[in-house]
Scaffold this motif. Structure first.
Motif, PDB file in Angstrom:
ATOM      1  N   VAL A 159      -4.215 -54.681  -3.040  1.00 21.02           N
ATOM      2  CA  VAL A 159      -2.986 -54.223  -3.691  1.00 21.02           C
ATOM      3  C   VAL A 159      -2.317 -53.132  -2.871  1.00 21.02           C
ATOM      4  O   VAL A 159      -1.099 -53.157  -2.651  1.00 21.02           O
ATOM      5  CB  VAL A 159      -3.288 -53.703  -5.119  1.00 21.02           C
TER       6      VAL A 159
ATOM      7  N   ILE B 256       2.423 -48.319  -3.752  1.00 23.01           N
ATOM      8  CA  ILE B 256       1.920 -47.751  -5.001  1.00 23.01           C
ATOM      9  C   ILE B 256       2.191 -46.246  -5.027  1.00 23.01           C
ATOM     10  O   ILE B 256       1.891 -45.532  -4.073  1.00 23.01           O
ATOM     11  CB  ILE B 256       0.409 -48.020  -5.159  1.00 23.01           C
TER      12      ILE B 256
ATOM     13  N   LEU C  74      -0.725 -48.448 -10.058  1.00 25.63           N
ATOM     14  CA  LEU C  74      -1.895 -49.327 -10.017  1.00 25.63           C
ATOM     15  C   LEU C  74      -2.873 -48.844 -11.079  1.00 25.63           C
ATOM     16  O   LEU C  74      -3.342 -47.709 -11.039  1.00 25.63           O
ATOM     17  CB  LEU C  74      -2.553 -49.294  -8.640  1.00 25.63           C
TER      18      LEU C  74
END
Length: 242
Positions: free
Chosen positions: A47, A53, A12
């Protein structure tokens, strides 16, 4: 030899500079790293909720929210590795980011090749830390010389009976000592084991962290002994409760 990265690694990237986002995204994509990019910190929660991530790359100065505040919030919620990009050259600013929980930093301008090399090094250290974390998960507490350190609570109880809450950095450093009692640890070893930045420029950040740990836990130099020019040693035997 390059260190293999996790299969399907997903980064990210948060930076308000579109040119920087494109440069990093293109280079990392070419090296089989998937990148999700944001122009601000507002979409980070979404996200992280949707995606798995592996690493966050974060610009120090973002519109509407200071990058240091984002680092602090991320570190309170998870142990995800955090990499700071900054245009600031002041050492105090970089040290602050590391002490808040960031794992590494890079000063702009930088080469994408160096960024990739640092990502490889960071993920290598993260994998080593995960092995240590797996061992810690089996331990309830450490006991030594009247002190007790709770792994679950990430706190220490002094011989007086007073409990002291420790920051992540303080606990990780103390855990590094407790995992290797009565053994001399170099600054480089402590940097790696405590997940502070493994870079000779920041060897002396260990000195600062040790001084703070001694003060917070009322340790004298006979507990954490300084070997001048080399490193430190927890100079007492340690019992482990499983």
């Amino acid at each position: 030899m390059n260190t293999p990265l996790p299969n399907g690694m997903h980064v990210l990237l948060i930076d308000d500079d579109a040119g920087i986002r494109d440069l990093i995204s293109d280079y990392l994509n070419d090296n089989d790293i998937r990148v999700t990019s944001l122009a601000s910190g507002r979409g980070i929660g979404d996200v992280l909720f949707r995606e798995c991530i592996d690493l966050v790359i974060l610009e120090r100065k973002l519109p509407g929210e200071d990058g240091m505040h984002i680092v602090l919030k991320l570190r309170e919620a998870s142990s995800i590795p955090i990499f700071i990009l900054t245009g600031l050259k002041e050492e105090a600013d970089r040290v602050m980011g590391l002490e808040l929980g960031a794992d590494d930093y890079l000063t702009k301008p930088f080469s994408p090749r160096e960024l990739l090399a640092r990502i490889r090094a960071l993920m290598r250290r993260t994998r080593r830390h995960e092995s240590i974390a797996s061992e810690l998960s089996r331990i309830r507490s450490y006991r030594f010389s009247g002190w007790e350190v709770s792994v679950r609570l990430r706190s220490a109880t002094l011989p007086s009976g007073d409990r002291v809450d420790l920051t992540n950095a303080e606990f990780n450093l103390l855990a590094a000592f407790l995992a290797s009692p009565q053994r001399l640890l170099t600054r480089d070893q402590l940097l790696t084991k405590s997940r502070l930045r493994n870079d000779e420029v920041y060897d002396r950040s260990i000195d600062v962290q040790v001084a703070r740990l001694r003060k917070k836990l009322a340790f004298d130099t006979s507990i954490i002994h300084t070997e001048r020019g080399t490193g430190y040693m927890l100079n007492v035997p340690v019992d482990i409760a499983y």
